[in-house]
Design an enzyme around this catalytic site. Structure first.
Site, PDB file in Angstrom:
ATOM      1  N   GLY A  10       1.034  -1.085   0.169  1.00 59.11           N
ATOM      2  CA  GLY A  10      -0.034  -0.078   0.007  1.00 59.11           C
ATOM      3  C   GLY A  10       0.804   1.214   0.039  1.00 59.11           C
ATOM      4  N   ILE A  14      -0.191   6.603   4.351  1.00 56.91           N
ATOM      5  CA  ILE A  14       0.637   5.820   5.501  1.00 56.91           C
ATOM      6  C   ILE A  14       1.719   5.096   5.016  1.00 56.91           C
ATOM      7  CG2 ILE A  14       0.135   3.894   7.064  1.00 56.91           C
ATOM      8  CD1 ILE A  14      -2.697   4.327   7.542  1.00 56.91           C
ATOM      9  N   ARG A  89     -15.363   2.769  10.924  1.00 58.54           N
ATOM     10  CA  ARG A  89     -14.278   1.808  10.497  1.00 58.54           C
ATOM     11  C   ARG A  89     -15.089   0.567   9.908  1.00 58.54           C
ATOM     12  NH1 ARG A  89     -12.495   3.730  15.465  1.00 58.54           N
ATOM     13  NH2 ARG A  89     -10.330   4.924  15.090  1.00 58.54           N
ATOM     14  N   HIS A 176     -10.286  -1.873  17.857  1.00 58.17           N
ATOM     15  CA  HIS A 176      -9.869  -0.627  17.370  1.00 58.17           C
ATOM     16  C   HIS A 176     -11.091   0.063  16.811  1.00 58.17           C
ATOM     17  CE1 HIS A 176      -7.511   2.819  16.183  1.00 58.17           C
ATOM     18  NE2 HIS A 176      -7.850   2.084  14.631  1.00 58.17           N
TER      19      HIS A 176
END
Length: 316
Positions: A10, A14, A89, A176
């Site tokens: 990816g 990030i 999310r 999370h």
């Protein structure tokens, strides 16, 4: 001596940030892989050309071929779509599950000995998918979340108390998501329990409750501000802290999404717990004595993760 190889699957915000931070810290040779191969090549080349200015050698490579995973010591996966304003999310579940399952199979084929860190949301369910699809030992597949969530909580506390973040130690467990569990009784400021600052009037219980809630929704706050994307600096730094602990056998005690096999009363589910990270991956899960309220909050968080895992199993 050959440098460790760190592959980043990816090349988005990030991934690009991790490539920069890994290069600055001289963590190893960096390979960036993305379905947009030219973007991965472009970011790698741009960073290589920054090396002369920033003081690191050009050890970056980019491309779209998963064959380039070969020889990876660490694989950090951020592939998938990020959140957009108004999304949770969990809204990313189906599309990212298919992406992560595909990446897991490629890791199995090309880097079966790697230590794998998953960053893609919904985090806990995606780590489960990765381990199932890759077939790697559970101790070699973990998720990055607790370090990030704990870092956010430390920042909020440092602002409120007027002290350095370096002196604040805390831990956020559970899934999370909005039901994550900051452990207040294990939170200290240079060894001083957080409760002392409440007793002395430096922090009110209402202020603390607000910070806990802001921590739980910290990612959403950033998504709403960015408008088109999600957090990337703090997640990138958090993932590399885990990679370094593995590569240098640091035996760091860190909150990570790990596969529980009875710990905290959880079985066969990935969820955020304190773990020791070293050269074999997750070397142990540390069980903390939770009080009744913490146990109930943790159980609620785990139940949310279990629901996601049940939903996502069809995509394998």
């Amino acid at each position: 001596m050959a440098l460790p190889k760190i592959s980043l699957v990816g090349a988005g915000q990030i991934g690009g940030t991790m490539a920069l931070l890994a290069s600055l810290s001289k963590l190893g040779q960096v390979q960036v892989i993305d379905i947009a191969g030219d973007m991965a090549k472009g970011k790698a080349l741009d960073l290589d050309q920054a090396g002369a200015v920033l003081g690191f050698e050009g050890n970056l490579r980019g491309g779209e071929s998963y064959a380039d995973l070969k020889g990876s010591d660490v694989v950090i996966v951020t592939a998938g779509i990020p959140r957009k304003p108004g999304m949770s999310r969990d809204d990313l579940l189906e599309i990212n599950a298919k992406v992560i399952a595909g990446v897991g199979r490629e890791i199995k084929a090309h880097a079966p000995d790697a230590f794998v860190i998953v960053v893609t949301n919904p985090l806990d369910a995606m780590v489960w998918v990765m381990q199932q699809a890759s077939g790697l030992p559970a101790q070699k597949v973990v998720g990055m979340a607790g370090i990030l969530d704990s870092s956010r909580f430390r920042f909020f506390l440092s602002e409120a108390l007027g002290v350095s973040m370096k002196d604040i130690h805390t831990m956020v467990l559970g899934g999370h998501g909005d039901a994550m569990v900051p452990l207040l009784k294990f939170t200290t400021v240079n060894g001083i329990p957080l409760q002392h600052f409440i007793d002395q009037g430096h922090l009110s219980s209402a202020d603390l409750d607000a910070m806990v809630e802001r921590t739980r929704k910290g990612g959403g706050e950033i998504v709403s501000l960015l408008k088109n994307g999600s957090a990337f600096y703090a997640p990138a730094a958090s993932a590399l802290e885990m990679a370094q602990a593995y590569l240098y056998d640091e035996k760091r005690l860190l909150p990570c999404a790990a596969l529980c096999q009875g710990e905290y009363g959880v079985k066969d589910i990935y969820v955020g717990v304190p773990v020791v990270l070293g050269k074999t991956g997750v070397e142990k899960i540390v069980e903390l004595p939770l009080d009744k309220a913490e146990k109930e909050a943790f159980a609620t968080s785990v139940a949310g993760v279990e629901g996601l895992v049940q939903s996502v199993s069809q995509y394998l």
